[in-house]
Design an enzyme around this catalytic site. Structure first.
Site, short mmCIF file in Angstrom:
data_model
loop_
_atom_site.label_atom_id
_atom_site.label_comp_id
_atom_site.label_asym_id
_atom_site.label_seq_id
_atom_site.Cartn_x
_atom_site.Cartn_y
_atom_site.Cartn_z
N ASP A 91 0.86 -1.18 0.00
CA ASP A 91 0.00 0.00 0.00
C ASP A 91 0.90 1.24 0.00
O ASP A 91 2.12 1.13 0.11
CB ASP A 91 -0.97 -0.02 1.17
CG ASP A 91 -0.26 0.20 2.49
OD1 ASP A 91 0.98 0.29 2.50
OD2 ASP A 91 -0.95 0.30 3.52
N SER A 92 0.30 2.39 -0.13
CA SER A 92 1.10 3.60 -0.35
C SER A 92 1.48 4.32 0.93
O SER A 92 2.28 5.24 0.90
CB SER A 92 0.30 4.56 -1.22
OG SER A 92 -0.82 5.04 -0.48
N GLY A 93 0.90 3.92 2.04
CA GLY A 93 1.15 4.61 3.31
C GLY A 93 0.06 5.60 3.68
O GLY A 93 -0.05 6.00 4.83
N GLY A 94 -0.75 5.99 2.71
CA GLY A 94 -1.76 7.01 2.97
C GLY A 94 -2.76 6.61 4.05
O GLY A 94 -3.07 7.40 4.95
N PHE A 95 -3.23 5.37 4.00
CA PHE A 95 -4.25 4.93 4.96
C PHE A 95 -3.68 4.87 6.37
O PHE A 95 -4.33 5.31 7.33
CB PHE A 95 -4.79 3.56 4.55
CG PHE A 95 -5.86 3.04 5.48
CD1 PHE A 95 -7.14 3.54 5.42
CD2 PHE A 95 -5.56 2.06 6.42
CE1 PHE A 95 -8.13 3.09 6.30
CE2 PHE A 95 -6.54 1.60 7.29
CZ PHE A 95 -7.83 2.11 7.23
N ASP A 145 -2.61 8.15 -1.94
CA ASP A 145 -3.91 8.83 -1.95
C ASP A 145 -4.32 9.20 -0.54
O ASP A 145 -3.66 8.83 0.43
CB ASP A 145 -4.99 7.94 -2.59
CG ASP A 145 -5.34 6.74 -1.74
OD1 ASP A 145 -4.54 6.38 -0.85
OD2 ASP A 145 -6.41 6.15 -1.96
N GLN A 188 -11.68 6.79 -5.29
CA GLN A 188 -12.20 7.36 -4.05
C GLN A 188 -13.55 8.02 -4.35
O GLN A 188 -14.13 7.79 -5.40
CB GLN A 188 -11.20 8.36 -3.46
CG GLN A 188 -9.91 7.71 -2.94
CD GLN A 188 -10.11 6.89 -1.66
OE1 GLN A 188 -11.18 6.89 -1.04
NE2 GLN A 188 -9.07 6.15 -1.27
N GLY A 215 -11.41 3.62 0.38
CA GLY A 215 -12.34 4.41 1.17
C GLY A 215 -13.59 3.66 1.58
O GLY A 215 -14.58 4.28 1.99
N ASP A 265 -7.70 -7.66 0.57
CA ASP A 265 -6.76 -7.82 1.68
C ASP A 265 -7.47 -7.40 2.95
O ASP A 265 -8.33 -6.53 2.92
CB ASP A 265 -5.52 -6.93 1.49
CG ASP A 265 -5.78 -5.51 1.97
OD1 ASP A 265 -6.47 -4.77 1.24
OD2 ASP A 265 -5.35 -5.16 3.08
N CYS A 303 -11.79 -28.67 6.67
CA CYS A 303 -10.51 -28.00 6.43
C CYS A 303 -9.36 -28.96 6.63
O CYS A 303 -9.37 -29.78 7.56
CB CYS A 303 -10.40 -26.81 7.38
SG CYS A 303 -8.85 -25.90 7.21
N CYS A 305 -6.10 -27.93 7.09
CA CYS A 305 -4.93 -27.26 7.66
C CYS A 305 -4.46 -28.01 8.90
O CYS A 305 -5.20 -28.84 9.46
CB CYS A 305 -5.27 -25.81 8.00
SG CYS A 305 -6.03 -25.58 9.62
N CYS A 308 -6.77 -28.17 11.97
CA CYS A 308 -7.98 -28.99 11.84
C CYS A 308 -7.66 -30.46 11.64
O CYS A 308 -8.42 -31.32 12.09
CB CYS A 308 -8.82 -28.49 10.66
SG CYS A 308 -9.39 -26.80 10.88
ZN LIG Z 1 -8.30 -25.50 9.36
#
Ligand SMILES: [Zn+2]
Length: 376
Positions: A91-95, A145, A188, A215, A265, A303, A305, A308
């Site tokens: 990201d650009s850092g703005g947020f 932005d 935006q 936004g 994200d 799942c 993973c 699980c």
């Molecule tokens: Zn899992």
């Protein structure tokens, strides 16, 4: 030259495709795990890969403060430093300037702010943000932005959006083209349809290989967010990827995929994993809840993973009760795996023209109306 996106299938507004980048291909729709400080918290790079993740995200604001962009560059860039050979979006850092730093002052040229870490003064402009993201070796660079706050009046949202569009043009100028890399513009305009339309026009006039919708998920609620998407995504070029920034719950993701979004994200699955909240095919669970103390079953029977497939709910409960670090590690692993499984399911369903049925099935598994908001 720049990165590209190829569409394989459509289902209503929803699209399935592949993002082609210098660091490999990513099937979309995709969820990007957030690696704020050049690590997906509690996860090794191999563990992140094993969840099915194809692309991760880093934060310019955090990395410029610690360890510093020059230091990252000297270590070979983010990919080498993190042992992540796949694409990385920064990201650009703005947020983060808006949400974390103090004493911000904004002018036409950029933003001056104080670090949330030590109060030291810093300045970011479109040019310096793009330069830092270059040093980090971001596969996808985001325009600098201003994330328009919510609520904002039409007048406030208009002037904020227009500033972001001027900064988008400067970001485009500052960006150095490299094969398989790309710069995304950010739409935006708050919740105002005319401003979102004006923002799309301004960005498509400049021309970007991908478009983000910024936004949103800033307090407007899911209904309003979906309304903005209903209006905004159909205006975006059909041959470019669309990225909804900072979203969201599993239900937000599925609803946004149906509205034509390709990339997401959010810190939600990782942050929730560290605080004992599990997103599963059966709904949201708080693993600290005493009802799991003697539960021998798997966290999510659907799942595969490690959390699980190798452990009982009772063990996960025990780990959180004892504040063992393996608890957050396993639950982060699970939540990211679950988010990836949702995206994989959506991609397959779009290919079969069956996205609506897929979403209905997933939501029925959660127990219908109670989505990812109320852990039980
Ligand atoms: Zn899992």
């Amino acid at each position: 030259m720049t990165l590209t996106w190829e569409r394989h299938a459509s289902d209503g507004q929803a699209r399935a495709g592949t993002l082609h980048t210098a660091h490999g291909d990513v099937p979309t729709p995709t969820f990007m795990a957030v690696g704020t400080a050049a690590t997906v918290k509690a996860m090794t790079a191999d563990a992140v890969r094993s969840t099915g993740a194809g692309i991760v995200l880093g934060n310019t604001y955090h990395l410029m403060l610690r360890p510093g962009a020059d230091r990252v560059a000297a270590l070979g860039g983010l990919h080498t430093m993190m042992d992540w050979s796949g694409p990385i979006l920064t990201d650009s850092g703005g947020f983060q300037i808006m949400s974390l730093s103090s004493l911000r002052t904004m002018d036409e040229e950029g933003v001056t702010f104080r670090s949330h870490l030590d109060g030291s003064p810093h300045r970011l402009t479109p040019e310096s943000s793009i330069g830092i993201q270059h040093k980090l070796d971001a596969t996808i660079t985001m325009c600098f932005d201003e994330c328009t706050p919510f609520p904002a009046t039409h007048e406030q949202a208009k002037s904020s959006m227009e500033l972001s569009m001027r900064w988008a043009a400067r970001s485009r100028q500052a960006f150095v083209e490299r094969q398989g890399y790309g710069l995304f513009g950010i739409v935006q305009g708050g919740v105002y349809e005319d401003l979102r339309a004006a923002s799309v026009r301004a960005l498509t006039d400049i021309g970007f290989p991908g478009y983000a919708i910024g936004g949103l998920a800033v307090g407007e609620g899911q209904e309003m967010m979906f309304r903005v998407l209903d209006h905004t995504t159909p205006m975006l070029p059909t041959d470019r990827p669309r990225y909804l920034m900072g979203v969201g719950t599993p239900d937000d993701l599925l609803g946004s995929v149906a509205r034509g979004v390709d990339m997401f994200d959010c810190v939600m699955p990782t942050r929730a994993g560290r605080t004992a909240r599990a997103y599963t095919s059966r709904g949201v669970f708080n693993m600290r809840n005493a009802r799991f103390a003697d539960d021998p079953g798997p966290l999510d029977p659907d799942c595969g993973c490690p959390a699980c497939s190798r452990h009982a709910r009772a063990y996960l409960h025990h780990l959180f009760r004892c504040e063992e670090m393996l608890g957050p590690m396993l639950l982060t692993w699970h939540n990211l795996t679950y988010y990836q499984s949702l995206m994989r399911g959506a991609r397959a369903a779009i290919g079969q023209g069956a996205l609506t049925r897929y979403i209905d099935q997933v939501r029925a598994g959660w127990g219908a109306a109670k989505i990812a908001s109320e852990p039980n």
